[in-house]
Design an enzyme around this catalytic site. Sequence first.
Site, PDB file in Angstrom:
ATOM      1  N   GLY A   1       0.896   0.589  -0.921  1.00 58.04           N
ATOM      2  CA  GLY A   1       0.083   1.786  -0.761  1.00 58.04           C
ATOM      3  C   GLY A   1       0.530   2.633   0.421  1.00 58.04           C
ATOM      4  O   GLY A   1       0.876   2.110   1.478  1.00 58.04           O
TER       5      GLY A   1
ATOM      6  N   HIS B   1      -6.215  -1.246  -4.222  1.00 55.26           N
ATOM      7  CA  HIS B   1      -5.328  -2.299  -4.742  1.00 55.26           C
ATOM      8  C   HIS B   1      -5.118  -2.137  -6.250  1.00 55.26           C
ATOM      9  O   HIS B   1      -3.999  -2.279  -6.763  1.00 55.26           O
ATOM     10  CB  HIS B   1      -5.952  -3.677  -4.517  1.00 55.26           C
ATOM     11  CG  HIS B   1      -6.161  -4.065  -3.092  1.00 55.26           C
ATOM     12  ND1 HIS B   1      -7.405  -4.152  -2.528  1.00 55.26           N
ATOM     13  CD2 HIS B   1      -5.284  -4.388  -2.110  1.00 55.26           C
ATOM     14  CE1 HIS B   1      -7.300  -4.536  -1.270  1.00 55.26           C
ATOM     15  NE2 HIS B   1      -6.025  -4.673  -0.980  1.00 55.26           N
TER      16      HIS B   1
ATOM     17  N   ALA C   1      -9.647  -9.427  -1.409  1.00 55.68           N
ATOM     18  CA  ALA C   1     -10.797  -8.538  -1.187  1.00 55.68           C
ATOM     19  C   ALA C   1     -10.486  -7.195  -1.857  1.00 55.68           C
ATOM     20  O   ALA C   1     -10.529  -6.132  -1.246  1.00 55.68           O
ATOM     21  CB  ALA C   1     -11.114  -8.367   0.295  1.00 55.68           C
TER      22      ALA C   1
ATOM     23  N   GLN D   1       3.777   0.470   7.449  1.00 51.89           N
ATOM     24  CA  GLN D   1       4.271  -0.680   6.682  1.00 51.89           C
ATOM     25  C   GLN D   1       5.319  -0.239   5.663  1.00 51.89           C
ATOM     26  O   GLN D   1       6.341  -0.912   5.476  1.00 51.89           O
ATOM     27  CB  GLN D   1       3.083  -1.351   5.975  1.00 51.89           C
ATOM     28  CG  GLN D   1       3.443  -2.407   4.972  1.00 51.89           C
ATOM     29  CD  GLN D   1       2.221  -3.184   4.508  1.00 51.89           C
ATOM     30  OE1 GLN D   1       1.743  -4.057   5.195  1.00 51.89           O
ATOM     31  NE2 GLN D   1       1.710  -2.866   3.334  1.00 51.89           N
TER      32      GLN D   1
HETATM   33  P1  AMP Z   1      -3.827  -5.386   1.825  1.00 49.35           P
HETATM   34  O1  AMP Z   1      -4.580  -6.294   0.903  1.00 49.35           O
HETATM   35  O2  AMP Z   1      -4.686  -4.667   2.800  1.00 49.35           O
HETATM   36  O3  AMP Z   1      -2.634  -6.073   2.454  1.00 49.35           O
HETATM   37  O4  AMP Z   1      -3.222  -4.243   0.914  1.00 49.35           O
HETATM   38  C1  AMP Z   1      -2.386  -4.566  -0.167  1.00 49.35           C
HETATM   39  C2  AMP Z   1      -1.729  -3.305  -0.649  1.00 49.35           C
HETATM   40  O5  AMP Z   1      -2.713  -2.384  -1.092  1.00 49.35           O
HETATM   41  C3  AMP Z   1      -0.909  -2.600   0.454  1.00 49.35           C
HETATM   42  O6  AMP Z   1       0.304  -2.143  -0.104  1.00 49.35           O
HETATM   43  C4  AMP Z   1      -1.812  -1.481   0.850  1.00 49.35           C
HETATM   44  O7  AMP Z   1      -1.113  -0.369   1.355  1.00 49.35           O
HETATM   45  C5  AMP Z   1      -2.474  -1.143  -0.474  1.00 49.35           C
HETATM   46  N1  AMP Z   1      -3.718  -0.439  -0.239  1.00 49.35           N
HETATM   47  C6  AMP Z   1      -4.747  -0.817   0.555  1.00 49.35           C
HETATM   48  N2  AMP Z   1      -5.701   0.124   0.583  1.00 49.35           N
HETATM   49  C7  AMP Z   1      -5.260   1.144  -0.200  1.00 49.35           C
HETATM   50  C8  AMP Z   1      -5.795   2.418  -0.576  1.00 49.35           C
HETATM   51  N3  AMP Z   1      -6.977   2.852  -0.136  1.00 49.35           N
HETATM   52  N4  AMP Z   1      -5.056   3.192  -1.400  1.00 49.35           N
HETATM   53  C9  AMP Z   1      -3.852   2.771  -1.851  1.00 49.35           C
HETATM   54  N5  AMP Z   1      -3.306   1.586  -1.546  1.00 49.35           N
HETATM   55  C10 AMP Z   1      -3.993   0.777  -0.729  1.00 49.35           C
END
Ligand code: AMP
Length: 285
Positions: A147, A37, A32, A153
């Site tokens: 992120g 990302h 998503a 995390q």
């Molecule tokens: P997720 O798909 O939610 O597991 O996120 C995957 C990676 O994207 C993780 O390292 C998150 O911290 C990073 N991430 C999600 N949202 C953001 C954002 N708004 N800004 C920067 N990194 C993000």
Amino acid sequence: MRICHTSADMRAACDELRRAGRTLGLVPTMGALHAGHMSLVAAATAACDAVAASIFVNPTQFGPKEDYAAYPRTFEEDRRKLEQAGVDLLFAPVAAEMYPPGNTTFVDPGEIGGRLDGASRPGHFRGVATIVTRLFNIVQPERAYFGQKDAAQVAVLRHVVRDLNLPVELVICPIVREPDGLAMSSRNRYLSSVERERALALSRALQAAAELVRSGEESAEAILHLLRTFLARVPDVRLDYVAVVDPDSLLPVTNVSTGALIAIAAWVGTTRLIDNLLLQRHQVP
Ligand code: AMP
């Protein structure tokens, strides 16, 4: 972009890249994909010869009453975005590939895994630490990109990498926000337009906290008070936690003059959102 669905296939593809002498960056995601990302992907492509991304909605990091089944799955769109961004390898396993029958070994980060989101979501960081360690073992990247949005995390994974001597450099990228300040999240798509407006309270509360700190306030209690009163005024926003902590240990600090992480988790309707502000940049140990 090559797509691998099995660990064996992914490992072979990564081995091949590494044998060709190319530095490999990994961007783990649950799909998503949004601009947050893609900022990790951009950082990885800028610094590494080859980039692998993973899309896996990891069941072990969801609690029994959480949104695992409902989590958005948009594989085709994600695949297109990653391909356009120049990703070389996409790992997209099914759950049984990452957790085959009879698998019993998990990575438990210990006490730090019970702080912030780990306190509200028991077992969450055990699930995160386990899947990220498994991905690291399959891909064996030189660098892995995460992120700052998920600040707890980050702290947990720094501990895991250090404690297990994992040969990978963690690269932490800043929070990407919508123009109005809302931190980008795959879960933002759950919000109705009214909730979307109310969700702005999180980033605005953090901005108000930043303002307070800029004006010379150093007391964590004063910052917490501001956050709580700010958020209490917004209808349909139910606080999970506000915290002013050390960004490495996630333990509370009383004074922010030497740096701190200000973190918020709140329910907006039925959607749980997180946001944070890092005072003074974290130094890699
Ligand atoms: P997720 O798909 O939610 O597991 O996120 C995957 C990676 O994207 C993780 O390292 C998150 O911290 C990073 N991430 C999600 N949202 C953001 C954002 N708004 N800004 C920067 N990194 C993000």
